[in-house]
Design a protein around this motif. Structure first.
Motif, PDB file in Angstrom:
ATOM      1  N   GLN A   1     -71.854  36.287 -14.088  1.00  0.00           N
ATOM      2  CA  GLN A   1     -72.455  35.383 -14.834  1.00  0.00           C
ATOM      3  C   GLN A   1     -72.416  35.913 -16.046  1.00  0.00           C
ATOM      4  OE1 GLN A   1     -73.784  32.594 -13.456  1.00  0.00           O
ATOM      5  NE2 GLN A   1     -74.760  31.950 -15.026  1.00  0.00           N
ATOM      6  N   VAL A   2     -72.560  34.841 -17.218  1.00  0.00           N
ATOM      7  CA  VAL A   2     -72.822  35.331 -18.671  1.00  0.00           C
ATOM      8  C   VAL A   2     -73.748  34.484 -19.058  1.00  0.00           C
ATOM      9  CG1 VAL A   2     -71.126  35.261 -20.743  1.00  0.00           C
ATOM     10  CG2 VAL A   2     -70.114  35.785 -18.742  1.00  0.00           C
ATOM     11  N   LEU A   3     -74.509  35.008 -19.803  1.00  0.00           N
ATOM     12  CA  LEU A   3     -75.537  34.471 -20.625  1.00  0.00           C
ATOM     13  C   LEU A   3     -75.415  34.433 -21.988  1.00  0.00           C
ATOM     14  CD1 LEU A   3     -78.429  33.337 -20.450  1.00  0.00           C
ATOM     15  CD2 LEU A   3     -79.527  35.708 -20.968  1.00  0.00           C
ATOM     16  N   LEU A   4     -75.519  32.914 -22.393  1.00  0.00           N
ATOM     17  CA  LEU A   4     -75.281  32.720 -23.836  1.00  0.00           C
ATOM     18  C   LEU A   4     -76.308  32.343 -24.446  1.00  0.00           C
ATOM     19  CD1 LEU A   4     -71.756  30.484 -23.179  1.00  0.00           C
ATOM     20  CD2 LEU A   4     -72.018  32.958 -23.590  1.00  0.00           C
ATOM     21  N   VAL A   5     -76.730  32.669 -25.854  1.00  0.00           N
ATOM     22  CA  VAL A   5     -77.930  32.346 -26.352  1.00  0.00           C
ATOM     23  C   VAL A   5     -77.570  31.738 -27.942  1.00  0.00           C
ATOM     24  CG1 VAL A   5     -80.190  32.857 -27.260  1.00  0.00           C
ATOM     25  CG2 VAL A   5     -79.415  33.777 -25.036  1.00  0.00           C
ATOM     26  N   GLU A   6     -77.641  30.540 -28.276  1.00  0.00           N
ATOM     27  CA  GLU A   6     -77.494  30.202 -29.622  1.00  0.00           C
ATOM     28  C   GLU A   6     -78.615  30.282 -30.484  1.00  0.00           C
ATOM     29  OE1 GLU A   6     -75.598  27.007 -26.750  1.00  0.00           O
ATOM     30  OE2 GLU A   6     -77.386  28.251 -26.941  1.00  0.00           O
ATOM     31  N   SER A   7     -78.350  30.424 -31.726  1.00  0.00           N
ATOM     32  CA  SER A   7     -79.403  30.447 -32.835  1.00  0.00           C
ATOM     33  C   SER A   7     -78.688  30.148 -34.061  1.00  0.00           C
ATOM     34  CB  SER A   7     -80.107  31.818 -32.994  1.00  0.00           C
ATOM     35  OG  SER A   7     -79.011  32.707 -33.211  1.00  0.00           O
ATOM     36  N   GLY A   8     -79.478  29.838 -35.054  1.00  0.00           N
ATOM     37  CA  GLY A   8     -79.213  29.283 -36.241  1.00  0.00           C
ATOM     38  C   GLY A   8     -79.249  28.032 -36.616  1.00  0.00           C
ATOM     39  N   GLY A   9     -79.690  27.255 -35.749  1.00  0.00           N
ATOM     40  CA  GLY A   9     -79.920  25.468 -36.111  1.00  0.00           C
ATOM     41  C   GLY A   9     -81.033  25.741 -37.136  1.00  0.00           C
ATOM     42  N   GLY A  10     -81.134  24.149 -37.577  1.00  0.00           N
ATOM     43  CA  GLY A  10     -82.168  23.749 -38.334  1.00  0.00           C
ATOM     44  C   GLY A  10     -82.071  22.590 -38.825  1.00  0.00           C
ATOM     45  N   LEU A  11     -82.756  22.492 -39.928  1.00  0.00           N
ATOM     46  CA  LEU A  11     -82.713  21.232 -40.845  1.00  0.00           C
ATOM     47  C   LEU A  11     -81.964  21.734 -42.301  1.00  0.00           C
ATOM     48  CD1 LEU A  11     -83.401  17.977 -41.348  1.00  0.00           C
ATOM     49  CD2 LEU A  11     -85.609  18.998 -42.219  1.00  0.00           C
ATOM     50  N   VAL A  12     -81.183  20.674 -42.772  1.00  0.00           N
ATOM     51  CA  VAL A  12     -80.437  21.005 -43.846  1.00  0.00           C
ATOM     52  C   VAL A  12     -80.071  19.652 -44.608  1.00  0.00           C
ATOM     53  CG1 VAL A  12     -78.445  21.088 -43.035  1.00  0.00           C
ATOM     54  CG2 VAL A  12     -78.512  22.430 -44.945  1.00  0.00           C
ATOM     55  N   GLN A  13     -79.905  19.589 -45.748  1.00  0.00           N
ATOM     56  CA  GLN A  13     -79.578  18.394 -46.508  1.00  0.00           C
ATOM     57  C   GLN A  13     -78.079  18.379 -46.538  1.00  0.00           C
ATOM     58  OE1 GLN A  13     -81.395  18.636 -50.539  1.00  0.00           O
ATOM     59  NE2 GLN A  13     -83.025  17.464 -49.954  1.00  0.00           N
ATOM     60  N   ALA A  14     -77.570  16.834 -46.690  1.00  0.00           N
ATOM     61  CA  ALA A  14     -76.035  16.818 -46.689  1.00  0.00           C
ATOM     62  C   ALA A  14     -75.749  17.469 -47.682  1.00  0.00           C
ATOM     63  CB  ALA A  14     -75.899  15.329 -47.086  1.00  0.00           C
ATOM     64  N   GLY A  15     -74.487  18.059 -47.434  1.00  0.00           N
ATOM     65  CA  GLY A  15     -73.634  19.114 -48.328  1.00  0.00           C
ATOM     66  C   GLY A  15     -73.825  20.586 -48.193  1.00  0.00           C
ATOM     67  N   GLY A  16     -74.842  20.916 -47.426  1.00  0.00           N
ATOM     68  CA  GLY A  16     -75.477  22.092 -47.160  1.00  0.00           C
ATOM     69  C   GLY A  16     -74.659  22.896 -46.172  1.00  0.00           C
ATOM     70  N   SER A  17     -75.181  24.261 -46.010  1.00  0.00           N
ATOM     71  CA  SER A  17     -74.564  25.123 -45.232  1.00  0.00           C
ATOM     72  C   SER A  17     -75.384  25.537 -43.784  1.00  0.00           C
ATOM     73  CB  SER A  17     -73.725  26.132 -45.764  1.00  0.00           C
ATOM     74  OG  SER A  17     -72.756  25.615 -46.725  1.00  0.00           O
ATOM     75  N   LEU A  18     -74.960  25.922 -42.742  1.00  0.00           N
ATOM     76  CA  LEU A  18     -75.462  26.667 -41.626  1.00  0.00           C
ATOM     77  C   LEU A  18     -74.624  27.535 -41.115  1.00  0.00           C
ATOM     78  CD1 LEU A  18     -77.918  24.072 -39.920  1.00  0.00           C
ATOM     79  CD2 LEU A  18     -78.673  25.716 -41.453  1.00  0.00           C
ATOM     80  N   ARG A  19     -74.893  28.456 -40.466  1.00  0.00           N
ATOM     81  CA  ARG A  19     -74.307  29.172 -39.608  1.00  0.00           C
ATOM     82  C   ARG A  19     -74.852  29.837 -38.298  1.00  0.00           C
ATOM     83  NH1 ARG A  19     -73.454  35.916 -40.018  1.00  0.00           N
ATOM     84  NH2 ARG A  19     -71.074  35.861 -39.199  1.00  0.00           N
ATOM     85  N   LEU A  20     -74.321  29.176 -37.329  1.00  0.00           N
ATOM     86  CA  LEU A  20     -74.778  29.205 -35.983  1.00  0.00           C
ATOM     87  C   LEU A  20     -74.250  30.705 -35.314  1.00  0.00           C
ATOM     88  CD1 LEU A  20     -74.198  25.464 -34.499  1.00  0.00           C
ATOM     89  CD2 LEU A  20     -76.258  26.615 -35.956  1.00  0.00           C
ATOM     90  N   SER A  21     -74.806  31.149 -34.434  1.00  0.00           N
ATOM     91  CA  SER A  21     -74.478  32.380 -33.584  1.00  0.00           C
ATOM     92  C   SER A  21     -74.649  32.013 -32.157  1.00  0.00           C
ATOM     93  CB  SER A  21     -75.390  33.788 -34.094  1.00  0.00           C
ATOM     94  OG  SER A  21     -75.481  33.942 -35.439  1.00  0.00           O
ATOM     95  N   CYS A  22     -73.953  32.834 -31.395  1.00  0.00           N
ATOM     96  CA  CYS A  22     -74.030  32.774 -30.188  1.00  0.00           C
ATOM     97  C   CYS A  22     -73.862  34.139 -29.538  1.00  0.00           C
ATOM     98  CB  CYS A  22     -73.033  31.717 -29.477  1.00  0.00           C
ATOM     99  SG  CYS A  22     -73.094  31.660 -27.516  1.00  0.00           S
ATOM    100  N   ALA A  23     -75.157  34.853 -28.857  1.00  0.00           N
ATOM    101  CA  ALA A  23     -74.820  35.987 -28.533  1.00  0.00           C
ATOM    102  C   ALA A  23     -74.633  35.999 -27.070  1.00  0.00           C
ATOM    103  CB  ALA A  23     -76.229  36.914 -28.958  1.00  0.00           C
ATOM    104  N   THR A  24     -74.010  36.859 -26.436  1.00  0.00           N
ATOM    105  CA  THR A  24     -73.742  36.791 -25.177  1.00  0.00           C
ATOM    106  C   THR A  24     -74.136  38.284 -24.254  1.00  0.00           C
ATOM    107  OG1 THR A  24     -71.412  37.818 -24.977  1.00  0.00           O
ATOM    108  CG2 THR A  24     -71.509  35.430 -25.390  1.00  0.00           C
ATOM    109  N   SER A  25     -74.201  38.199 -23.020  1.00  0.00           N
ATOM    110  CA  SER A  25     -74.764  39.260 -22.258  1.00  0.00           C
ATOM    111  C   SER A  25     -73.526  40.016 -21.647  1.00  0.00           C
ATOM    112  CB  SER A  25     -75.545  38.768 -21.165  1.00  0.00           C
ATOM    113  OG  SER A  25     -74.997  38.061 -20.243  1.00  0.00           O
ATOM    114  N   GLY A  26     -73.843  41.425 -21.380  1.00  0.00           N
ATOM    115  CA  GLY A  26     -72.805  41.892 -20.439  1.00  0.00           C
ATOM    116  C   GLY A  26     -71.589  42.772 -21.622  1.00  0.00           C
TER     117      GLY A  26
END
Length: 123
Positions: free
Chosen positions: A1-26
């Protein structure tokens, strides 16, 4: 079993940037190809990007190619999605997923999924 946890989402204006992360267990992260998918309200889950076990091979959906970049850090058991030049149509819940084989673009090909992180792009 692999546990995945995403983070980094949010509200941004058009043209902007975001960086999502996904950390895993094990300690088996490097044995999995990883993918990012997204699902907007009323729509099916769609492929965004995938990266192979070593990080040497990637694949992108046409809609994000040139704007999004998928990378991974096997030492940190984490996969990232750098999103630039965001558009309102990028608004969705973003999910990371893992599969114990080569890269793939179909959601059904993945064995493990995170809970998702909301990305909202305002116009």
């Amino acid at each position: 079993q692999v546990l995945l946890v995403e983070s980094g989402g949010g509200l941004v204006q058009a043209g902007g940037s975001l960086r999502l992360s996904c950390a895993t267990s094990g300690n088996t992260f490097s044995t999995y190809a990883m993918g990012w998918f997204r699902q907007a309200p009323g729509k099916e889950r769609e492929f965004v990007a995938t990266i192979d076990r070593s990080g040497g091979s990637t694949l992108y959906a046409d809609s994000v190619r040139g704007r999004f970049t998928i990378t991974r850090d096997n030492a940190k058991n984490t996969v990232y999605l750098e999103m630039n030049s965001l558009k309102p149509e990028d608004t969705a819940v973003y999910y990371c997923a893992a599969r114990g084989r080569t890269i793939a673009a179909m959601p059904v090909s993945y064995d493990y999924w995170g809970q998702g992180t909301q990305v909202t792009v305002s116009s």
